[in-house]
Design a protein around this motif. Structure first.
Motif, mmCIF file in Angstrom:
data_model
loop_
_atom_site.group_PDB
_atom_site.id
_atom_site.type_symbol
_atom_site.label_atom_id
_atom_site.label_comp_id
_atom_site.label_asym_id
_atom_site.label_seq_id
_atom_site.Cartn_x
_atom_site.Cartn_y
_atom_site.Cartn_z
ATOM 1 N N VAL A 258 0.814 -1.208 0.000
ATOM 2 C CA VAL A 258 0.000 0.000 0.000
ATOM 3 C C VAL A 258 0.853 1.266 0.000
ATOM 4 O O VAL A 258 0.343 2.348 -0.286
ATOM 5 C CB VAL A 258 -0.957 -0.001 1.222
ATOM 6 C CG1 VAL A 258 -0.219 0.418 2.498
ATOM 7 C CG2 VAL A 258 -2.177 0.881 0.974
ATOM 8 N N ARG A 259 2.142 1.141 0.300
ATOM 9 C CA ARG A 259 2.996 2.334 0.327
ATOM 10 C C ARG A 259 2.896 3.071 -1.015
ATOM 11 O O ARG A 259 2.870 2.462 -2.076
ATOM 12 C CB ARG A 259 4.441 1.961 0.645
ATOM 13 C CG ARG A 259 5.126 1.097 -0.402
ATOM 14 C CD ARG A 259 6.433 0.508 0.117
ATOM 15 N NE ARG A 259 7.129 -0.227 -0.939
ATOM 16 C CZ ARG A 259 6.826 -1.462 -1.326
ATOM 17 N NH1 ARG A 259 5.842 -2.115 -0.720
ATOM 18 N NH2 ARG A 259 7.501 -2.045 -2.306
ATOM 19 N N GLY A 260 2.841 4.383 -0.931
ATOM 20 C CA GLY A 260 2.588 5.160 -2.139
ATOM 21 C C GLY A 260 3.679 6.152 -2.483
ATOM 22 O O GLY A 260 4.329 6.041 -3.523
ATOM 23 N N TYR A 261 3.908 7.135 -1.624
ATOM 24 C CA TYR A 261 4.808 8.225 -1.981
ATOM 25 C C TYR A 261 6.248 7.763 -2.200
ATOM 26 O O TYR A 261 6.981 8.364 -2.996
ATOM 27 C CB TYR A 261 4.764 9.325 -0.912
ATOM 28 C CG TYR A 261 3.477 10.113 -0.927
ATOM 29 C CD1 TYR A 261 3.082 10.821 -2.063
ATOM 30 C CD2 TYR A 261 2.644 10.157 0.189
ATOM 31 C CE1 TYR A 261 1.901 11.541 -2.084
ATOM 32 C CE2 TYR A 261 1.462 10.871 0.178
ATOM 33 C CZ TYR A 261 1.094 11.562 -0.965
ATOM 34 O OH TYR A 261 -0.075 12.269 -0.978
ATOM 35 N N ILE A 262 6.652 6.705 -1.537
ATOM 36 C CA ILE A 262 8.021 6.222 -1.730
ATOM 37 C C ILE A 262 8.228 5.715 -3.160
ATOM 38 O O ILE A 262 9.351 5.690 -3.666
ATOM 39 C CB ILE A 262 8.365 5.118 -0.703
ATOM 40 C CG1 ILE A 262 9.886 4.870 -0.682
ATOM 41 C CG2 ILE A 262 7.593 3.836 -0.992
ATOM 42 C CD1 ILE A 262 10.333 3.942 0.428
ATOM 43 N N ARG A 263 7.135 5.346 -3.832
ATOM 44 C CA ARG A 263 7.245 4.925 -5.232
ATOM 45 C C ARG A 263 7.495 6.135 -6.139
ATOM 46 O O ARG A 263 8.210 6.041 -7.143
ATOM 47 C CB ARG A 263 5.976 4.196 -5.664
ATOM 48 C CG ARG A 263 5.654 2.951 -4.840
ATOM 49 C CD ARG A 263 4.356 2.304 -5.311
ATOM 50 N NE ARG A 263 3.886 1.292 -4.382
ATOM 51 C CZ ARG A 263 4.271 0.016 -4.400
ATOM 52 N NH1 ARG A 263 5.140 -0.395 -5.298
ATOM 53 N NH2 ARG A 263 3.776 -0.842 -3.515
ATOM 54 N N SER A 264 6.891 7.259 -5.779
ATOM 55 C CA SER A 264 7.101 8.480 -6.565
ATOM 56 C C SER A 264 8.429 9.147 -6.240
ATOM 57 O O SER A 264 9.039 9.784 -7.109
ATOM 58 C CB SER A 264 5.960 9.473 -6.295
ATOM 59 O OG SER A 264 4.719 8.934 -6.650
ATOM 60 N N PHE A 265 8.866 8.993 -5.004
ATOM 61 C CA PHE A 265 10.105 9.624 -4.555
ATOM 62 C C PHE A 265 11.032 8.550 -3.992
ATOM 63 O O PHE A 265 11.190 8.416 -2.768
ATOM 64 C CB PHE A 265 9.793 10.695 -3.499
ATOM 65 C CG PHE A 265 8.684 11.633 -3.890
ATOM 66 C CD1 PHE A 265 8.727 12.328 -5.096
ATOM 67 C CD2 PHE A 265 7.580 11.827 -3.063
ATOM 68 C CE1 PHE A 265 7.705 13.197 -5.462
ATOM 69 C CE2 PHE A 265 6.560 12.686 -3.413
ATOM 70 C CZ PHE A 265 6.616 13.368 -4.620
ATOM 71 N N PRO A 266 11.643 7.742 -4.866
ATOM 72 C CA PRO A 266 12.416 6.567 -4.426
ATOM 73 C C PRO A 266 13.812 6.898 -3.903
ATOM 74 O O PRO A 266 14.821 6.696 -4.577
ATOM 75 C CB PRO A 266 12.480 5.716 -5.696
ATOM 76 C CG PRO A 266 12.441 6.712 -6.810
ATOM 77 C CD PRO A 266 11.552 7.824 -6.337
ATOM 78 N N THR A 267 13.856 7.422 -2.709
ATOM 79 C CA THR A 267 15.120 7.660 -2.024
ATOM 80 C C THR A 267 14.836 7.615 -0.533
ATOM 81 O O THR A 267 13.688 7.473 -0.110
ATOM 82 C CB THR A 267 15.722 9.022 -2.423
ATOM 83 O OG1 THR A 267 17.061 9.129 -1.934
ATOM 84 C CG2 THR A 267 14.890 10.189 -1.882
ATOM 85 N N ILE A 268 15.873 7.740 0.278
ATOM 86 C CA ILE A 268 15.689 7.797 1.724
ATOM 87 C C ILE A 268 16.077 9.193 2.181
ATOM 88 O O ILE A 268 17.251 9.580 2.143
ATOM 89 C CB ILE A 268 16.534 6.729 2.444
ATOM 90 C CG1 ILE A 268 16.106 5.337 1.998
ATOM 91 C CG2 ILE A 268 16.371 6.857 3.961
ATOM 92 C CD1 ILE A 268 16.863 4.211 2.655
ATOM 93 N N PHE A 269 15.084 9.943 2.598
ATOM 94 C CA PHE A 269 15.329 11.311 3.049
ATOM 95 C C PHE A 269 15.921 11.297 4.453
ATOM 96 O O PHE A 269 15.602 10.447 5.276
ATOM 97 C CB PHE A 269 14.028 12.110 3.018
ATOM 98 C CG PHE A 269 13.465 12.300 1.635
ATOM 99 C CD1 PHE A 269 14.120 13.102 0.714
ATOM 100 C CD2 PHE A 269 12.279 11.681 1.254
ATOM 101 C CE1 PHE A 269 13.617 13.283 -0.569
ATOM 102 C CE2 PHE A 269 11.758 11.860 -0.021
ATOM 103 C CZ PHE A 269 12.424 12.658 -0.931
ATOM 104 N N ASP A 270 16.777 12.272 4.709
ATOM 105 C CA ASP A 270 17.524 12.275 5.965
ATOM 106 C C ASP A 270 17.343 13.563 6.756
ATOM 107 O O ASP A 270 16.992 13.534 7.928
ATOM 108 C CB ASP A 270 19.009 12.050 5.661
ATOM 109 C CG ASP A 270 19.855 11.951 6.912
ATOM 110 O OD1 ASP A 270 19.341 11.472 7.939
ATOM 111 O OD2 ASP A 270 21.040 12.343 6.864
ATOM 112 N N THR A 271 17.551 14.708 6.130
ATOM 113 C CA THR A 271 17.465 15.983 6.832
ATOM 114 C C THR A 271 16.642 16.975 6.000
ATOM 115 O O THR A 271 16.449 16.787 4.793
ATOM 116 C CB THR A 271 18.851 16.590 7.114
ATOM 117 O OG1 THR A 271 19.536 16.799 5.864
ATOM 118 C CG2 THR A 271 19.672 15.669 7.998
ATOM 119 N N SER A 272 16.176 18.026 6.680
ATOM 120 C CA SER A 272 15.354 19.011 5.982
ATOM 121 C C SER A 272 15.412 20.340 6.722
ATOM 122 O O SER A 272 15.661 20.397 7.926
ATOM 123 C CB SER A 272 13.912 18.522 5.876
ATOM 124 O OG SER A 272 13.380 18.244 7.162
#
Length: 420
Positions: free
Chosen positions: A14-28
């Motif tokens: 069911v995961r969705g946004y990780i398919r559109s943004f395929p990376t591992i975010f770390d800081t912001s």
């Protein structure tokens, strides 16, 4: 196992946004995000509208850290806490009173759909009617009651057992600008032969975000308010995504100078912390103690964050005025895209800090967003067919980052449209 593989192996399909943004975010920070490889992204997404005040807002972070370091209450159900008291005081004095709004506050379990469920429940209880009316292309959440008033069939399945007693009617301009959908609505309500049962409430987003950035005009909203008054129907405004300053004013309905009977808030009211609440006119507060409950209806870290944001940004009109000025740049850049690619696009629409550009080909729309991500811009699609690219950046984003992000978007359209 690679970094992304762990999600593919163990997390639900069911995961969705990780398919559109395929990376591992770390800081912001603010309107920028960095992944574990150090790649920088401009954020035109803002956590689907949950981060209006940006990532890791320093003023809000400081308040939360100080609260934690003094061992402030974290979880207290609906008991009284200093954090809740200070939030209520800030919200009433800085948000409600300056707008001459008189609402009771009900804190509900932590997501937007909890607020919608609560609003539907109290509306039916107060009016003693089971029917609820909503609009085409509306989106209100993923729990059963919220799904029943959500238009997009993608989110429906007969096996869910979504309850009945709801129906959708045409939104503003759903049938084109020559069809008066308010006149249609009035006709079916007053005609005893229409087969339309008088609803307890009419639920709407004044700007349909997930539905494709469909903007209800101020006069249409005034006319809808008049219908609700004439037929003794409660007006429920879902301000979960387009409230909290997204349209320039704090509430999205302010531009029409109307007062809903019930308002639902979530997403950025907690500045990214889970928080959801229902505002209702005092005469509608017919609950008995404990009649509607929830374990996580009082997130004190969210209260701290929300009170800090209100005091920082809504003590005067400066923040709203600055955002209204910046929104002109967003509109200009959106219109420039349409003028540059008239054969690819159909329409540009929006208001304040929510804008969308509709493409003729939904597949191209998706390709453009993927190309944007590769070039360092996080942006998503909207609309029933995913045919609208949506700007939903944090309100605190700078003009420089707005322009940089739109440059990436414009180049992505050029790259992806070579064969069109």
């Amino acid at each position: 196992m690679s970094d992304l593989e762990i999600f593919n192996t163990y997390e639900s399909e069911v995961r969705g946004y990780i398919r559109s943004f395929p990376t591992i975010f770390d800081t912001s920070k603010g309107a920028e995000i960095w992944d574990t490889n150090g790649k920088r992204y401009i954020d035109f997404f803002a956590g689907a509208g949950a981060l209006n005040y940006g990532h890791n807002n320093p003023t809000i972070n400081t308040a939360i850290i100080e609260y934690l370091q003094r061992n402030g209450i974290g979880h207290a159900l609906d008991m009284g806490t200093v954090a809740k008291k200070e939030f209520i005081e800030a919200f009433v004095t800085k948000i409600l009173q300056p707008r001459h709004l008189n609402y009771k506050l009900q804190f509900v379990g932590p997501t937007g759909t909890n607020a919608i469920e609560t609003a539907l429940k109290i509306a039916r209880k107060v009016k003693g009617r089971k029917q609820v009316m909503s609009f085409t292309n509306g989106f209100h959440g993923m729990s059963m009651g919220s799904l029943s008033i959500t238009g997009n069939q993608y989110y429906h399945d007969d096996s869910y057992g979504v309850p009945g007693y709801t129906y959708q009617v045409p939104f503003h301009n759903y049938l084109g600008d020559k069809v008066d959908t308010i006149a249609y609505l009035r006709k079916i309500l007053e005609d005893a032969s229409s087969g339309t049962e008088l609803p307890a409430a009419i639920v709407l987003e004044t700007i349909q975000a997930e539905g494709g950035i469909n903007v209800a005009g101020p006069q249409w909203l005034k006319d809808l308010r008049k219908i609700c008054d004439d037929f003794d129907i409660l007006m429920i405004v879902d301000d979960i995504q387009v409230g909290n300053g997204r349209t320039g004013d704090f509430f999205s309905f302010e531009r029409a100078n109307i007062q809903p009977d019930i308002v639902t808030l979530s997403k950025s009211i907690g500045t990214g912390q889970p928080m959801s609440l229902v505002l209702m006119k005092p005469e509608l507060d017919k609950w008995s103690p404990g009649e509607h409950s929830g374990t996580f209806r009082g997130n004190n870290l969210a209260f701290v964050a929300a009170a800090t944001a209100i005091n920082e940004y809504w003590s005067d009109d400066n923040f709203a005025n600055e955002n209204k000025e910046k929104s002109k740049l967003i509109e200009e850049r959106m219109q420039d895209l349409a003028l540059s690619y008239p054969h690819l696009t159909k329409d540009v629409r929006g208001h304040g800090f929510i804008w969308g550009i509709e493409f003729r080909d939904p597949e191209l729309c998706g390709k453009v967003c993927s190309e944007c991500f590769e070039k360092g811009l996080v942006i998503e699609t909207a609309g029933s067919e995913g045919n609208v690219i949506k700007f939903l950046g944090p309100l605190v984003i700078s003009e420089e980052l707005i322009n940089e992000g739109f440059d990436i978007l414009k180049n992505a359209i050029k790259t992806c449209s070579a064969d069109y």
